[in-house]
Scaffold this active site. Structure first.
Site, short mmCIF file in Angstrom:
data_model
loop_
_atom_site.label_atom_id
_atom_site.label_comp_id
_atom_site.label_asym_id
_atom_site.label_seq_id
_atom_site.Cartn_x
_atom_site.Cartn_y
_atom_site.Cartn_z
CG ASP A 38 -2.16 1.08 0.97
OD1 ASP A 38 -1.94 1.75 -0.01
OD2 ASP A 38 -3.11 0.81 2.05
CG ASP B 109 -3.05 3.76 -3.61
OD1 ASP B 109 -3.84 3.00 -4.28
OD2 ASP B 109 -3.18 4.49 -2.69
CD GLU B 110 -5.07 -1.63 -1.08
OE1 GLU B 110 -5.59 -2.41 0.04
OE2 GLU B 110 -6.13 -0.67 -1.41
#
Length: 461
Positions: A11, A105-106
């Site tokens: 993350d 983003d993860e």
């Protein structure tokens, strides 16, 4: 259930805001808020400096400004975020063929499938190298969680934030989870949390002690059984490669039920934009738009509309989602909203009619905003007049976006209003914050520019 902590969850830390701080030396270490800057805008991401002041994602922008009046308020630069995301995902795919992106983003990674890790020490070493590689390639930080399952890996990465790594050794899961608040479990939002609290259940261990039968009685068969399994650290879900997905969707659960119809519409529009962002990041398009609404009484409604062809146009998805919302009664309040796209394809069929309608609406908004224009926006990236001047002018000069001047070089827009635009001239590679200058919005020497890479690429590479 695997016996080694080889599921990795990455993350990126405050992704949009951190990218903006990396790109703008003058904002490093300062409060930065990224999102829609209009009167109905919401926060997409807040830097950790802004979070200390109480600002968080999905918060109305007006509330954020009251909490952090001196923060820098910027319009998202999705081109930059997608570029950085592609760099990060490329690093993950070097580790394993099984990478499951959840957003820009993860992502989850199955290290065992890539034969990169087989026990705790090798998994931890891979996680540390990944964090170093991400910082080297992008200049940003990411938090890593390692565990035997997806649920635990995600919890571990949250516990490791910011810029950390946490490995949950096999056999210690119950010990770790037991004293934690029930809200640490995925899917336990404010409503479920309050329901459990009223029953005297505050921790994960108390969920396990309550037993499956009691949880089913309280929450229903599906939710109760799932919650009991999570409390026992049971999660058999595999990491699924991105291309196997049949749909793309995003949803938000709200701390307080939303009753204002205007706010509900605004949230649906924001979710539609996030859904398209994820759709484009996957290189896909979709034909069916789906709206999910969970109301105050936990009843969940799903509505869908099939388009004439696959699309990844945000205007098309927004309009379809808005039409679906018109058929849903939200009078009693809304606790969850979601927008998804199914019927995925690898190509896009342009919907010219929808694009024309969106262009016409944008033009009408610009005319109305020009008529309402009053006083200038502050040079710090936001001000009381943004609902007027910003709508007309900021379509060209949006706060935070890149520009280039024939004499002063590369910079970014700090603010605009009443025929003026304020620019700070600096790049991600500047040693000190750059100088600020103001120009007429129609200055021929000033033009829009593409974002620069966050890490300078050596000449000749």
């Amino acid at each position: 259930m695997r016996t080694a902590p080889t599921i990795l969850h990455l993350d990126m830390d405050a992704f949009y805001a951190s990218a903006e701080q990396a790109a703008k030396p003058s904002l490093r270490g300062k409060a930065v808020v990224v999102g829609g800057l209009g009167p109905r805008g919401v926060v997409a991401t807040a830097s950790y400096e802004a979070r200390v002041l109480g600002v968080h994602s999905a918060m109305p922008m007006g509330q954020a400004r009251r909490l952090a009046p001196n923060a820098a308020y910027l319009v998202p630069r999705f081109r930059l975020y997608r570029d950085v995301s592609e760099q990060v995902m490329a690093l993950l795919r070097e580790l394993s063929p099984l990478v499951e992106p959840l957003s820009l983003d993860e992502a989850f990674v199955d290290l065992e499938a890539g034969e990169r890790a087989w026990d705790a020490s090798s998994a931890e070493a891979v996680g540390q190298r990944l964090r170093e590689d991400i910082r080297r390639v992008t200049g940003l930080s990411g938090s890593v969680g390692l565990a035997v399952s997806k649920m635990l890996a995600k919890i571990a990465s949250e516990e490791a934030k910011p810029d950390g790594l946490l490995l949950i050794p096999p056999g210690t899961e119950r010990e770790l989870l037991g004293p934690k608040s029930v809200r640490i479990l995925p899917g336990v939002g404010p409503a479920t949390g309050d329901h459990l609290r009223r029953a005297g259940i505050h921790t994960v261990e108390e969920i396990a002690e309550a037993g499956e039968d009691e949880l089913v009685r309280m929450l229903g068969k599906s939710h109760g059984s799932h919650l009991y399994a999570m409390a026992l650290a049971r999660d058999e879900r595999p990491v699924v490669a991105e291309r196997d997905s049949k749909s793309v969707s995003v949803e938000d659960t709200y701390d307080v039920d939303i009753h204002d119809r205007v706010r509900v519409r605004t949230e649906v529009q924001r979710l539609a934009d996030r859904c398209v962002e994820r759709l484009r990041a996957a290189g896909r398009s979709g034909r069916t738009v789906v709206l999910k609404v969970r109301r105050y009484d936990f009843s969940t409604l799903t509505r869908s509309e099939t388009l004439r062809g696959p699309t990844d146009d945000p205007g098309v998805v927004r309009e379809a989602a808005a039409r679906l919302l018109e058929g849903v009664d939200t009078t009693g309040g809304v606790r969850l909203l979601g927008v998804g796209v199914t019927g995925l394809a690898d190509f896009t069929q342009e919907d010219l009619f929808a694009q024309a309608a969106a262009a016409a609406a944008a033009e009408e908004e610009a005319v109305a905003a020009t008529a309402a224009r009053a006083e200038p926006e502050t040079a710090g990236g936001g001000g009381p007049a943004e609902g007027a001047a910003e709508e007309a002018v900021a379509r060209r000069w949006m706060a935070g976006h890149d520009v280039r001047h024939a004499e002063f070089g590369h910079g970014w827009v700090q603010g605009s209003g009443v025929g003026r635009v304020t620019v700070r001239f600096e790049t991600p590679y500047s040693v000190v914050p750059g100088r600020v200058r103001t120009f007429a919005v129609d200055d021929p020497s000033l033009e829009a520019a593409e974002p620069l890479p966050l890490v300078e690429v050596p000449v000749g590479t």
